[in-house]
Design an enzyme around this catalytic site. Structure first.
Site, PDB file in Angstrom:
ATOM      1  N   ASP A  67     -30.314 178.660 -92.513  1.00 13.06           N
ATOM      2  CA  ASP A  67     -30.075 179.396 -91.273  1.00 13.06           C
ATOM      3  C   ASP A  67     -29.802 180.880 -91.517  1.00 13.06           C
ATOM      4  OD1 ASP A  67     -27.601 178.993 -92.502  1.00 13.06           O
ATOM      5  OD2 ASP A  67     -26.932 177.526 -91.025  1.00 13.06           O
ATOM      6  N   ASP A 136     -16.485 171.256 -86.837  1.00 11.37           N
ATOM      7  CA  ASP A 136     -16.922 170.520 -85.639  1.00 11.37           C
ATOM      8  C   ASP A 136     -18.044 169.513 -85.948  1.00 11.37           C
ATOM      9  OD1 ASP A 136     -19.094 172.183 -86.135  1.00 11.37           O
ATOM     10  OD2 ASP A 136     -19.015 173.219 -84.200  1.00 11.37           O
ATOM     11  N   HIS A 138     -20.951 170.238 -87.514  1.00  9.47           N
ATOM     12  CA  HIS A 138     -22.324 170.768 -87.558  1.00  9.47           C
ATOM     13  C   HIS A 138     -22.891 170.754 -88.972  1.00  9.47           C
ATOM     14  CE1 HIS A 138     -20.811 175.222 -88.012  1.00  9.47           C
ATOM     15  NE2 HIS A 138     -21.092 174.741 -89.200  1.00  9.47           N
ATOM     16  N   GLU A 143     -25.022 172.759 -83.788  1.00  5.24           N
ATOM     17  CA  GLU A 143     -23.715 172.518 -83.189  1.00  5.24           C
ATOM     18  C   GLU A 143     -23.712 171.182 -82.435  1.00  5.24           C
ATOM     19  OE1 GLU A 143     -21.546 174.279 -84.321  1.00  5.24           O
ATOM     20  OE2 GLU A 143     -21.531 176.387 -83.722  1.00  5.24           O
TER      21      GLU A 143
HETATM   22  P1  PGA Z   1     -17.943 176.633 -94.978  1.00  5.37           P
HETATM   23  O1  PGA Z   1     -18.973 176.388 -93.789  1.00  5.37           O
HETATM   24  O2  PGA Z   1     -18.593 176.129 -96.220  1.00  5.37           O
HETATM   25  O3  PGA Z   1     -17.746 178.116 -95.009  1.00  5.37           O
HETATM   26  O4  PGA Z   1     -16.702 175.871 -94.637  1.00  5.37           O
HETATM   27  C1  PGA Z   1     -19.634 175.165 -93.715  1.00  5.37           C
HETATM   28  C2  PGA Z   1     -20.574 175.139 -92.524  1.00  5.37           C
HETATM   29  O5  PGA Z   1     -20.300 175.791 -91.504  1.00  5.37           O
HETATM   30  O6  PGA Z   1     -21.601 174.445 -92.619  1.00  5.37           O
END
Ligand code: PGA
Length: 259
Positions: A67, A136, A138, A143
């Site tokens: 992404d 959350d 995702h 999301e």
């Molecule tokens: P993080 O993010 O590794 O910074 O906790 C994970 C994500 O949002 O997929």
């Protein structure tokens, strides 16, 4: 789904980096699916170390990132283009012509997303995908409520994700609302998937992913349908799982040929 509980994030990252190095040894032109955020940094650090030891050669490999933020140029310090340069690409020997990240500057977003999907197909799909997980649930930037068969497309971040990621920007206001992300369906086509999660902040998302129902409300839960998904977590991220004794026993008693 295989649940691999490691004593520390460092051990988990070493495990996944070792699997990537083995894949590269067996298939030098492997196609890797790469992730950003804090979680995979340790995997990249270990891969750099393996590369310096002559144990990981990326010269024939390809890489597709999950992404990118819409509106951020590649040189923006919070862009995922910049992240990948800093944390992996400039330290190893990928051919830059074989590393791909969705463009944050695409003027025709649907066309850019369709091109990204076509490029993945042209490389015969992703062999090994690394994932983090949002608090959350995702994966990528898919999301909650994302279609479980979605493809690369524009998504709008939830307020929680913008807050979680504000630490990479100078203020919350600067965090873009929109992103381009591989879809859940795109991710599910990877031949092997390693989802990493560390810390108590991920414990609820991991419990919902592994032991909850499959639901678009927790996009990572779709990995229950993936044939080779591995959930590689530390003790803290495992702390809300019910069946940890079983998961540990399975991992400790694998037949040699499965290791
Ligand atoms: P993080 O993010 O590794 O910074 O906790 C994970 C994500 O949002 O997929």
């Amino acid at each position: 789904m295989e649940i691999i509980i490691q004593p520390s994030p460092e051990a988990a990252c070493r495990y996944v980096a070792g699997r990537i190095a083995s894949l590269l040894a067996a298939k030098p032109a492997a196609v890797l699916g790469l992730a950003t955020g804090s979680t995979p940094v340790g995997v990249y650090r270990e891969l750099i170390h393996l590369h310096q030891q002559g144990e990981a050669d990326f010269s024939h490999a390809a890489a597709f990132n999950l992404d990118e933020y819409l509106g951020l140029p590649p040189e923006h310090p919070a862009s995922y283009h910049h992240f990948m340069q800093e944390n992996l690409f400039q330290h190893v020997n990928f051919n830059p012509g074989r590393t791909f990240i969705p463009s944050g500057l695409a003027s025709d977003v649907p066309a850019a997303c369709a091109d990204y999907e076509a490029k993945i197909r042209a490389y015969h799909g992703i062999d090994l995908q690394i994932l983090g997980i949002g608090s959350d649930g995702h994966i990528g930037f898919n999301e909650p409520s994302s279609s479980l068969s979605s493809r690369t497309r524009l998504k709008t971040l939830t307020p929680r994700t913008r807050e979680d990621n504000a630490r990479f920007f100078s203020s919350l206001e600067e965090v873009p609302h929109h992103v381009l992300t591989m879809g859940v369906g795109t991710i599910m086509e990877a031949r092997e998937i390693f989802l990493l999660a560390f810390g108590t902040g991920k414990a609820d998302a991991i419990a919902a992913t592994v032991e909850g129902p499959v639901t678009a409300n927790v996009p990572a839960s779709v990995l229950q349908f993936h044939q080779t998904a591995k959930i590689v977590i530390d003790e803290a991220a495992a702390s809300k799982l019910q069946r940890t004794d079983y998961y540990r026993w399975v991992f400790d008693h694998k037949p040699d040929w499965q290791r």
